[in-house]
Motif scaffolding. Structure first.
Motif, PDB file in Angstrom:
ATOM      1  N   VAL A  25      12.616 101.382 -24.466  1.00  0.00           N
ATOM      2  CA  VAL A  25      13.381 101.467 -25.720  1.00  0.00           C
ATOM      3  C   VAL A  25      14.826 100.999 -25.569  1.00  0.00           C
ATOM      4  O   VAL A  25      15.341 100.292 -26.444  1.00  0.00           O
ATOM      5  CB  VAL A  25      13.328 102.912 -26.283  1.00  0.00           C
ATOM      6  N   PRO A  26      15.544 101.377 -24.497  1.00  0.00           N
ATOM      7  CA  PRO A  26      16.987 101.075 -24.439  1.00  0.00           C
ATOM      8  C   PRO A  26      17.348  99.607 -24.595  1.00  0.00           C
ATOM      9  O   PRO A  26      18.238  99.274 -25.388  1.00  0.00           O
ATOM     10  CB  PRO A  26      17.388 101.612 -23.050  1.00  0.00           C
ATOM     11  N   THR A  27      16.681  98.706 -23.881  1.00  0.00           N
ATOM     12  CA  THR A  27      17.100  97.304 -23.908  1.00  0.00           C
ATOM     13  C   THR A  27      16.921  96.644 -25.278  1.00  0.00           C
ATOM     14  O   THR A  27      17.866  96.038 -25.801  1.00  0.00           O
ATOM     15  CB  THR A  27      16.359  96.507 -22.822  1.00  0.00           C
ATOM     16  N   THR A  77      22.640  91.997 -20.779  1.00  0.00           N
ATOM     17  CA  THR A  77      21.906  93.225 -21.091  1.00  0.00           C
ATOM     18  C   THR A  77      20.437  93.075 -20.740  1.00  0.00           C
ATOM     19  O   THR A  77      19.823  93.970 -20.128  1.00  0.00           O
ATOM     20  CB  THR A  77      22.055  93.571 -22.581  1.00  0.00           C
ATOM     21  N   ILE A  78      19.854  91.937 -21.100  1.00  0.00           N
ATOM     22  CA  ILE A  78      18.438  91.709 -20.810  1.00  0.00           C
ATOM     23  C   ILE A  78      18.215  91.459 -19.320  1.00  0.00           C
ATOM     24  O   ILE A  78      17.228  91.928 -18.734  1.00  0.00           O
ATOM     25  CB  ILE A  78      17.919  90.513 -21.638  1.00  0.00           C
ATOM     26  N   GLY A  79      19.146  90.743 -18.699  1.00  0.00           N
ATOM     27  CA  GLY A  79      18.975  90.390 -17.295  1.00  0.00           C
ATOM     28  C   GLY A  79      19.125  91.570 -16.351  1.00  0.00           C
ATOM     29  O   GLY A  79      18.319  91.743 -15.429  1.00  0.00           O
ATOM     30  N   LEU A  80      20.137  92.418 -16.553  1.00  0.00           N
ATOM     31  CA  LEU A  80      20.376  93.545 -15.656  1.00  0.00           C
ATOM     32  C   LEU A  80      19.686  94.824 -16.137  1.00  0.00           C
ATOM     33  O   LEU A  80      19.128  95.573 -15.331  1.00  0.00           O
ATOM     34  CB  LEU A  80      21.884  93.787 -15.511  1.00  0.00           C
ATOM     35  N   LEU A 102      25.736  97.358 -14.308  1.00  0.00           N
ATOM     36  CA  LEU A 102      26.780  96.915 -15.236  1.00  0.00           C
ATOM     37  C   LEU A 102      28.093  97.634 -14.966  1.00  0.00           C
ATOM     38  O   LEU A 102      29.171  97.060 -15.134  1.00  0.00           O
ATOM     39  CB  LEU A 102      26.334  97.174 -16.677  1.00  0.00           C
ATOM     40  N   ALA A 103      28.019  98.889 -14.541  1.00  0.00           N
ATOM     41  CA  ALA A 103      29.228  99.654 -14.256  1.00  0.00           C
ATOM     42  C   ALA A 103      30.003  99.042 -13.086  1.00  0.00           C
ATOM     43  O   ALA A 103      31.248  99.011 -13.106  1.00  0.00           O
ATOM     44  CB  ALA A 103      28.871 101.097 -13.944  1.00  0.00           C
TER      45      ALA A 103
END
Length: 794
Positions: free
Chosen positions: A209-211, A424-427, A433-434
């Motif tokens: 769901v998140p991505t 967003t999609i790649g990682l 990301l942080a």
């Protein structure tokens, strides 16, 4: 928003006359723009920590102590109390600091800074004459390597802010949708009886769901950007206020019910205790702590959108205490349940399960708001870079008529959205990301610290001891956090290097190509005497009309125009050379913007207009720009003999002008009633066909252009005969038609050039072909525009 005419250009808002009512209004708006990033940092600061790296509750106390002192030293002490005072006429960011150094240490490498004509320098803010400061300035000016280092620092800081504008939306929205996935998993398991099915559905919702949800929110966020800072601030500010009261309220609850001893961690003793047992594991923990100040750079970079007073009051009185309360409550919850699953998620610290669903929805909105600070800062940086010839031509829309710093850049907005979606999609991992975001944040802050230390010595004229102390104190803290981010380079920070190379290549190639073109033009320009004395010998004839010649050189005749005269020996009865010169200042006052002078003797009717603009001015995208120049030339003719403020230039006298004189002694404009779609006049078309040898049966497409006529003022009979005659000739030439000459450059690397030089030239050619047309060509009728191709061999 269409381009504004010169007469209706927005003026810079004078924040020195700001009322308390307006300060409170700007403070409210800043909550939805600047402080959304700092306010949503609790979503991922402690969540990005690997639970396996925490061995005891005492370590959580020590990490909170780092959060407290980091928030106190960096955003409160450094930015709110010191850096905000170094604004450049209301503008902030690394390029504003660089512009201050360009004016006070003369270290600029931009084309306008390399000219020899002293009249192009801004009249105010002259360097100090102190003995110590002069020695320092001379040392910096003498070494060319210092010039390149400062430009590199400015570009590095700009690249980090642009990269942050891509990474922040990704991490903010993804962390919020992770909470949404957990909330949906909690709700969905109630509909299944089998434990295996419950686990399968819950894990699927948390994973998948998140991505997609984050991508949908990102598209909506970037789509809203065209509404401008003011509207977005009013829309987003209530969300930030509700969000802050929500999380700080539960923070206070957790402090009271979970671990009241967390408040003792504000003591620096906890810092020393942590540093005594420092190792690689502890070093990795600090790479997450640095995210608590992510968004602090936006306090300075977004300064052009608000006032210093509003930014400072909002942070000190509201943001700072609320964030400390939130982090303390989250740390108190973690210290009590640090061994439980998902204890590091902020949503788990909400005691009521029903309120966790409210938190999931609210965090989703807040995360979108949290990205606004860096996106807005990215627009400001692009506007400054483009004006200083360090970024390709893109459209800049001024969204406010009162505050020029509020801008929106459509092309860059969609570029940000594309790259943010790709990351967003790649990682699709908050922790990775942080690490990249932390590296971008600390790098940008370290650049600001380095430039600010020079500003303290060269602009504020403080002692070098104070400058070095500032550099060592704040620079050492930021260097420590930078090293912690580099430790996690292969765990996500590597993607920042890709973004950095993308933006640095773009900026570096554009700056290199622009600079080399300018140097080529300066080296290959011909003297004024070639046009005025020798051109009759070439059989050059004068045809009716006015010719505008746009070039980058401010003296002599540009090479492309001499090439044109050699092949087509004719030019107009009135010739005007126009050049734009950027100055390392935010704004040039409208009454000091234009420099008008003659080229050659009076009888040749050749003039020069130098248009000065700051990196926040909007001068080129105007519909009546040429009409304004003609009016100012008429004013120059009437004032030429007796003007006491005239400046000397290599070609003679030049006068600083702005709006036309109020006494009506120059040309008077009369707008025709028919300003709808029309075609060029017969005389205009005939004169251009005669000049350019165009067949008379060529069709001219209809164009939309306001037609303005010029007449002599009512007091014209009192003028001197020579002045009246010259003004009449300009009016007659304007009625005959107007033609516009632009140089079309084609860059080519010399044979035997190294790979790096060839790559930069290839990159510049690609960017030039795919960027916006030169602004002066946007509103010129095709039938009146002539582009002369010139080959630049570099």
């Amino acid at each position: 928003m269409d381009a504004l005419s010169i007469s209706s250009l927005p003026i810079s808002y004078d924040f020195r006359k700001e009322t308390w009512r307006h300060t409170l209004l700007l403070s409210f708006q800043s909550l939805g723009v600047i402080y959304g990033r700092l306010s949503t940092a609790p979503l991922y600061v402690l969540e990005s920590i690997d639970p396996e790296d925490i061995r005891s509750p005492n370590e959580i106390h020590e990490l909170f102590s780092f959060v407290f002192w980091t928030l106190t030293i960096i955003p409160l002490l450094k930015y709110a109390c010191i850096v905000l005072r170094a604004d450049d006429d209301g503008e902030g960011g690394p390029f504003s600091l660089y512009s201050l150094l360009c004016r006070h240490a003369r270290v600029g490498l931009l084309p306008s800074n390399r000219g020899s004509d002293k009249i192009l320098h801004h009249e105010k803010d002259s360097p100090s004459k102190g003995k110590l400061e002069n020695k320092a300035r001379r040392a910096i000016e003498k070494h060319k390597s210092c010039h390149y280092l400062l430009l590199f620092l400015a570009l590095l800081g700009a690249c980090m802010i642009l990269s942050d504008a891509i990474l922040t939306p990704a991490i903010s929205v993804l962390s919020a949708t992770s909470g949404l996935g957990r909330s949906l998993a909690t709700i969905s398991v109630k509909f299944f009886s089998s434990e295996k099915t419950k686990d399968h559905v819950a894990n699927g919702l948390k994973k998948y769901v998140p991505t997609p949800a984050a991508c949908a929110v990102l598209v909506c966020l970037f789509t809203l950007q065209h509404h401008g800072t003011k509207r977005i601030g009013f829309i987003f500010a209530p969300i930030v206020i509700i969000w802050l009261f929500f999380i700080s309220g539960f923070g206070l609850y957790n402090i009271i019910h979970c671990d009241p001893q967390i408040l003792r961690a504000v003591s620096p003793v906890y810092l020393l205790r942590f540093m005594k047992k420092i190792n690689l594991r502890h070093w990795k923990l600090l790479s997450s702590v640095v995210l608590c100040i992510a968004g602090s750079e936006a306090m300075f970079a977004d300064l052009g959108h608000f006032s210093k007073k509003s930014i400072k009051i909002t942070f000190i009185c509201f943001i700072y205490p609320v964030l400390l309360l939130t982090y303390a409550g989250q740390a108190a919850f973690m210290s009590k349940y640090f061994s439980a699953a998902d204890a590091f998620h902020l949503s788990e610290s909400i005691p009521n399960k029903n309120l966790q669903h409210v938190f999931a929805v609210l965090s989703l909105f807040a995360s979108a708001v949290g990205s606004q600070a860096t996106i807005t800062a990215g627009f400001s940086i692009i506007n400054q870079c483009q004006a200083l010839d360090c970024f390709p031509r893109v459209k800049v829309v001024h969204t406010s008529e009162q505050i020029l710093g509020q801008v929106y850049v459509p092309d860059v907005n969609w570029l940000f959205m594309t790259l943010s979606l790709a990351i967003t999609i790649g990682l699709h991992d908050v922790s990775q990301l942080a690490k990249a975001t932390g590296l971008a944040v600390t790098s940008a802050m370290l650049v600001t610290t380095c430039l600010m230390s020079l500003v303290i010595a060269l602009y504020w004229e403080k002692s070098w001891f104070a400058s070095v102390c500032f550099l060592l104190f704040f620079g050492s803290i930021e260097a420590i956090y930078l090293s912690t981010s580099l430790v996690s380079f292969f765990r996500g920070a590597w993607c920042l290097i890709i973004l950095f190379l993308l933006f640095m290549t773009t900026m570096g190639a554009w700056h290199y190509g622009t600079l080399k073109k300018y140097e080529f033009d300066v080296e290959n320009k011909v003297s004024v005497e070639w046009l005025t004395d020798y051109s009759p010998g070439l059989g050059v004839s004068r045809v009716p009309g006015i010719g505008f010649v746009y070039s980058d050189v401010d003296t002599g005749i540009p090479a492309f125009f001499s090439h044109f005269i050699t092949n087509l020996p004719a030019f107009h009865q009135v010739l005007i050379f126009v050049s734009f010169k950027s100055s390392p200042v935010p704004y040039i006052p409208e009454n000091r913007r234009y420099l008008i002078g003659r080229v050659g003797p009076k009888e040749y009717k050749i003039y020069r207009c130098i248009v000065r603009y700051g990196y926040c001015d909007n001068v080129r995208d105007t519909d009546d720009f040429e009409d304004q120049i003609i009016s100012l030339i008429g004013e120059f003719i009437t004032r030429e003999e007796y003007d006491c403020e005239a400046l000397s230039s290599p070609e003679g006298k030049m006068i600083i002008l702005g709006s036309p004189m109020e006494d009506g002694n120059a040309l008077v404009t009369v707008a025709e009633t028919s300003s709808s779609t029309c075609t060029p006049t017969i005389r205009e078309s005939e004169s251009q066909r005669h000049l350019l040898d165009i067949p008379s049966d060529s069709a001219n497409p209809p164009i939309t252009r306001k037609r303005v006529r010029f007449t002599l003022p009512p007091k014209s009979p009192q003028m001197r005969a020579s002045v009246r005659e010259e003004l009449l000739e300009i009016i007659e030439a304007r009625e005959s038609g107007t033609a516009y000459f632009l140089g079309q450059s084609h860059l080519l690397a010399r044979k035997g050039s190294n790979f790096f030089k060839k790559f930069l030239i290839m990159a510049y050619v690609f960017l030039d072909k795919n960027s916006r047309e030169p602004p002066v060509a946007l509103n010129i009728p095709n039938a009146a525009l002539l582009e002369v191709g010139t080959l630049y061999t570099l």
